[in-house]
Design a protein around this motif. Structure first.
Motif, PDB file in Angstrom:
ATOM      1  N   ILE A   1      12.321  33.689  -5.916  1.00 35.17           N
ATOM      2  CA  ILE A   1      12.640  34.490  -7.102  1.00 35.17           C
ATOM      3  C   ILE A   1      11.394  35.208  -7.610  1.00 35.17           C
ATOM      4  O   ILE A   1      11.438  36.403  -7.928  1.00 35.17           O
ATOM      5  N   GLU A   2      10.284  34.493  -7.680  1.00 37.18           N
ATOM      6  CA  GLU A   2       9.039  35.116  -8.139  1.00 37.18           C
ATOM      7  C   GLU A   2       8.619  36.256  -7.223  1.00 37.18           C
ATOM      8  O   GLU A   2       8.159  37.305  -7.689  1.00 37.18           O
ATOM      9  N   ALA A   3       8.782  36.092  -5.913  1.00 31.71           N
ATOM     10  CA  ALA A   3       8.436  37.149  -4.956  1.00 31.71           C
ATOM     11  C   ALA A   3       9.328  38.373  -5.158  1.00 31.71           C
ATOM     12  O   ALA A   3       8.844  39.512  -5.152  1.00 31.71           O
ATOM     13  N   ILE A   4      10.616  38.138  -5.347  1.00 37.26           N
ATOM     14  CA  ILE A   4      11.543  39.250  -5.581  1.00 37.26           C
ATOM     15  C   ILE A   4      11.147  39.993  -6.853  1.00 37.26           C
ATOM     16  O   ILE A   4      11.007  41.217  -6.854  1.00 37.26           O
ATOM     17  N   ASN A   5      10.951  39.258  -7.932  1.00 39.36           N
ATOM     18  CA  ASN A   5      10.651  39.891  -9.215  1.00 39.36           C
ATOM     19  C   ASN A   5       9.295  40.580  -9.239  1.00 39.36           C
ATOM     20  O   ASN A   5       9.098  41.529 -10.000  1.00 39.36           O
ATOM     21  N   ALA A   6       8.376  40.147  -8.378  1.00 36.44           N
ATOM     22  CA  ALA A   6       7.061  40.789  -8.283  1.00 36.44           C
ATOM     23  C   ALA A   6       7.057  41.940  -7.276  1.00 36.44           C
ATOM     24  O   ALA A   6       6.061  42.665  -7.166  1.00 36.44           O
ATOM     25  N   GLY A   7       8.153  42.099  -6.524  1.00 39.60           N
ATOM     26  CA  GLY A   7       8.189  43.124  -5.480  1.00 39.60           C
ATOM     27  C   GLY A   7       7.217  42.815  -4.357  1.00 39.60           C
ATOM     28  O   GLY A   7       6.713  43.721  -3.692  1.00 39.60           O
ATOM     29  N   ASP A   8       6.989  41.538  -4.094  1.00 38.13           N
ATOM     30  CA  ASP A   8       5.981  41.087  -3.141  1.00 38.13           C
ATOM     31  C   ASP A   8       6.634  40.712  -1.804  1.00 38.13           C
ATOM     32  O   ASP A   8       7.149  39.609  -1.639  1.00 38.13           O
ATOM     33  N   ARG A   9       6.616  41.651  -0.869  1.00 35.54           N
ATOM     34  CA  ARG A   9       7.239  41.435   0.441  1.00 35.54           C
ATOM     35  C   ARG A   9       6.625  40.252   1.188  1.00 35.54           C
ATOM     36  O   ARG A   9       7.327  39.491   1.845  1.00 35.54           O
ATOM     37  N   GLU A  10       5.308  40.131   1.125  1.00 36.44           N
ATOM     38  CA  GLU A  10       4.630  39.055   1.850  1.00 36.44           C
ATOM     39  C   GLU A  10       5.019  37.687   1.291  1.00 36.44           C
ATOM     40  O   GLU A  10       5.331  36.763   2.043  1.00 36.44           O
ATOM     41  N   ALA A  11       5.015  37.534  -0.020  1.00 40.49           N
ATOM     42  CA  ALA A  11       5.408  36.259  -0.633  1.00 40.49           C
ATOM     43  C   ALA A  11       6.879  35.965  -0.364  1.00 40.49           C
ATOM     44  O   ALA A  11       7.257  34.809  -0.162  1.00 40.49           O
ATOM     45  N   PHE A  12       7.715  37.002  -0.334  1.00 38.67           N
ATOM     46  CA  PHE A  12       9.135  36.844   0.000  1.00 38.67           C
ATOM     47  C   PHE A  12       9.266  36.249   1.401  1.00 38.67           C
ATOM     48  O   PHE A  12       9.948  35.238   1.593  1.00 38.67           O
ATOM     49  N   ALA A  13       8.590  36.846   2.373  1.00 37.57           N
ATOM     50  CA  ALA A  13       8.647  36.337   3.748  1.00 37.57           C
ATOM     51  C   ALA A  13       8.086  34.926   3.840  1.00 37.57           C
ATOM     52  O   ALA A  13       8.641  34.083   4.563  1.00 37.57           O
ATOM     53  N   ASP A  14       7.021  34.644   3.104  1.00 39.08           N
ATOM     54  CA  ASP A  14       6.407  33.310   3.125  1.00 39.08           C
ATOM     55  C   ASP A  14       7.322  32.242   2.540  1.00 39.08           C
ATOM     56  O   ASP A  14       7.201  31.064   2.886  1.00 39.08           O
ATOM     57  N   ALA A  15       8.234  32.609   1.639  1.00 38.15           N
ATOM     58  CA  ALA A  15       9.144  31.646   1.020  1.00 38.15           C
ATOM     59  C   ALA A  15      10.322  31.292   1.921  1.00 38.15           C
ATOM     60  O   ALA A  15      11.082  30.377   1.620  1.00 38.15           O
ATOM     61  N   LEU A  16      10.468  32.018   3.034  1.00 42.31           N
ATOM     62  CA  LEU A  16      11.603  31.851   3.943  1.00 42.31           C
ATOM     63  C   LEU A  16      11.191  31.167   5.242  1.00 42.31           C
ATOM     64  O   LEU A  16      10.055  31.327   5.699  1.00 42.31           O
ATOM     65  N   THR A  17      12.140  30.453   5.846  1.00 37.81           N
ATOM     66  CA  THR A  17      11.905  29.951   7.200  1.00 37.81           C
ATOM     67  C   THR A  17      11.928  31.138   8.162  1.00 37.81           C
ATOM     68  O   THR A  17      12.519  32.180   7.853  1.00 37.81           O
ATOM     69  N   PRO A  18      11.303  31.012   9.331  1.00 38.04           N
ATOM     70  CA  PRO A  18      11.280  32.135  10.279  1.00 38.04           C
ATOM     71  C   PRO A  18      12.671  32.604  10.722  1.00 38.04           C
ATOM     72  O   PRO A  18      12.853  33.771  11.064  1.00 38.04           O
ATOM     73  N   ASP A  19      13.648  31.691  10.696  1.00 43.44           N
ATOM     74  CA  ASP A  19      14.996  32.027  11.160  1.00 43.44           C
ATOM     75  C   ASP A  19      15.989  32.144  10.007  1.00 43.44           C
ATOM     76  O   ASP A  19      17.196  31.996  10.197  1.00 43.44           O
ATOM     77  N   ALA A  20      15.510  32.425   8.810  1.00 48.26           N
ATOM     78  CA  ALA A  20      16.374  32.496   7.627  1.00 48.26           C
ATOM     79  C   ALA A  20      17.486  33.521   7.805  1.00 48.26           C
ATOM     80  O   ALA A  20      17.307  34.554   8.462  1.00 48.26           O
ATOM     81  N   THR A  21      18.631  33.218   7.195  1.00 50.74           N
ATOM     82  CA  THR A  21      19.806  34.094   7.249  1.00 50.74           C
ATOM     83  C   THR A  21      20.335  34.286   5.840  1.00 50.74           C
ATOM     84  O   THR A  21      19.954  33.578   4.906  1.00 50.74           O
ATOM     85  N   MET A  22      21.267  35.248   5.703  1.00 50.88           N
ATOM     86  CA  MET A  22      21.857  35.501   4.395  1.00 50.88           C
ATOM     87  C   MET A  22      23.186  36.216   4.529  1.00 50.88           C
ATOM     88  O   MET A  22      23.513  36.764   5.576  1.00 50.88           O
ATOM     89  N   SER A  23      23.945  36.163   3.431  1.00 49.03           N
ATOM     90  CA  SER A  23      25.177  36.948   3.337  1.00 49.03           C
ATOM     91  C   SER A  23      25.223  37.611   1.969  1.00 49.03           C
ATOM     92  O   SER A  23      24.614  37.131   1.006  1.00 49.03           O
ATOM     93  N   ASP A  24      25.938  38.727   1.906  1.00 46.70           N
ATOM     94  CA  ASP A  24      26.131  39.477   0.662  1.00 46.70           C
ATOM     95  C   ASP A  24      27.618  39.738   0.520  1.00 46.70           C
ATOM     96  O   ASP A  24      28.229  40.334   1.411  1.00 46.70           O
ATOM     97  N   ASP A  25      28.207  39.251  -0.564  1.00 46.65           N
ATOM     98  CA  ASP A  25      29.648  39.367  -0.796  1.00 46.65           C
ATOM     99  C   ASP A  25      30.461  38.910   0.409  1.00 46.65           C
ATOM    100  O   ASP A  25      31.456  39.525   0.789  1.00 46.65           O
ATOM    101  N   GLY A  26      30.018  37.816   1.041  1.00 45.90           N
ATOM    102  CA  GLY A  26      30.754  37.206   2.141  1.00 45.90           C
ATOM    103  C   GLY A  26      30.503  37.801   3.509  1.00 45.90           C
ATOM    104  O   GLY A  26      31.033  37.311   4.499  1.00 45.90           O
ATOM    105  N   SER A  27      29.690  38.847   3.597  1.00 43.35           N
ATOM    106  CA  SER A  27      29.391  39.473   4.888  1.00 43.35           C
ATOM    107  C   SER A  27      27.971  39.124   5.305  1.00 43.35           C
ATOM    108  O   SER A  27      27.032  39.267   4.514  1.00 43.35           O
ATOM    109  N   GLU A  28      27.822  38.666   6.539  1.00 45.12           N
ATOM    110  CA  GLU A  28      26.490  38.380   7.068  1.00 45.12           C
ATOM    111  C   GLU A  28      25.679  39.667   7.110  1.00 45.12           C
ATOM    112  O   GLU A  28      26.200  40.727   7.458  1.00 45.12           O
ATOM    113  N   ARG A  29      24.431  39.573   6.724  1.00 35.52           N
ATOM    114  CA  ARG A  29      23.525  40.734   6.718  1.00 35.52           C
ATOM    115  C   ARG A  29      22.248  40.382   7.461  1.00 35.52           C
ATOM    116  O   ARG A  29      21.857  39.219   7.539  1.00 35.52           O
ATOM    117  N   ASP A  30      21.595  41.397   7.988  1.00 28.05           N
ATOM    118  CA  ASP A  30      20.277  41.237   8.596  1.00 28.05           C
ATOM    119  C   ASP A  30      19.295  41.161   7.436  1.00 28.05           C
ATOM    120  O   ASP A  30      19.097  42.140   6.713  1.00 28.05           O
TER     121      ASP A  30
END
Length: 105
Positions: free
Chosen positions: A15-44
């Motif tokens: 959350i802090e990485a998102i709110n700071a607009g910090d791409r590097e901290a965002f990537a660091d907060a995730l596992t290398p194989d992290a996944t996500m969905s938006d409104d029920g659809s898998e996204r890259d």
């Protein structure tokens, strides 16, 4: 400052990485194989994040949190869509976010 009920460090970091607009901290907060969905659809994850968060000045303002912050209701805003009430669910593995699911609440 994230909501006081967001006590999971990995979720707080993301959350802090998102709110700071910090791409590097965002990537660091995730596992290398992290996944996500938006409104029920898998996204890259990283192209989605670039479009919906970083290039659009995205911001999460947590309204309520449970499960140490792994389940949220938040007001999310970006320059593309404006402000909307959203839900977020995070899966944390070995201290990093390995998946998140988001969508309109």
């Amino acid at each position: 400052m994230p909501h006081p009920d967001v006590t999971d460090r990995a979720v707080r970091d993301l959350i802090e990485a998102i709110n700071a607009g910090d791409r590097e901290a965002f990537a660091d907060a995730l596992t290398p194989d992290a996944t996500m969905s938006d409104d029920g659809s898998e996204r890259d994850l990283f192209p989605w994040a670039e479009k919906e968060i970083f290039s659009a000045n995205g911001r999460i303002d947590v309204v309520s949190a449970s499960d140490e912050g792994r389940s949220l209701v938040a007001d999310y805003r970006n320059d593309t869509w404006g402000s909307m009430r959203t839900r977020w669910r995070f899966t944390v593995t070995n201290g990093k976010v390995s998946r998140f699911d988001t969508g309109q609440a």
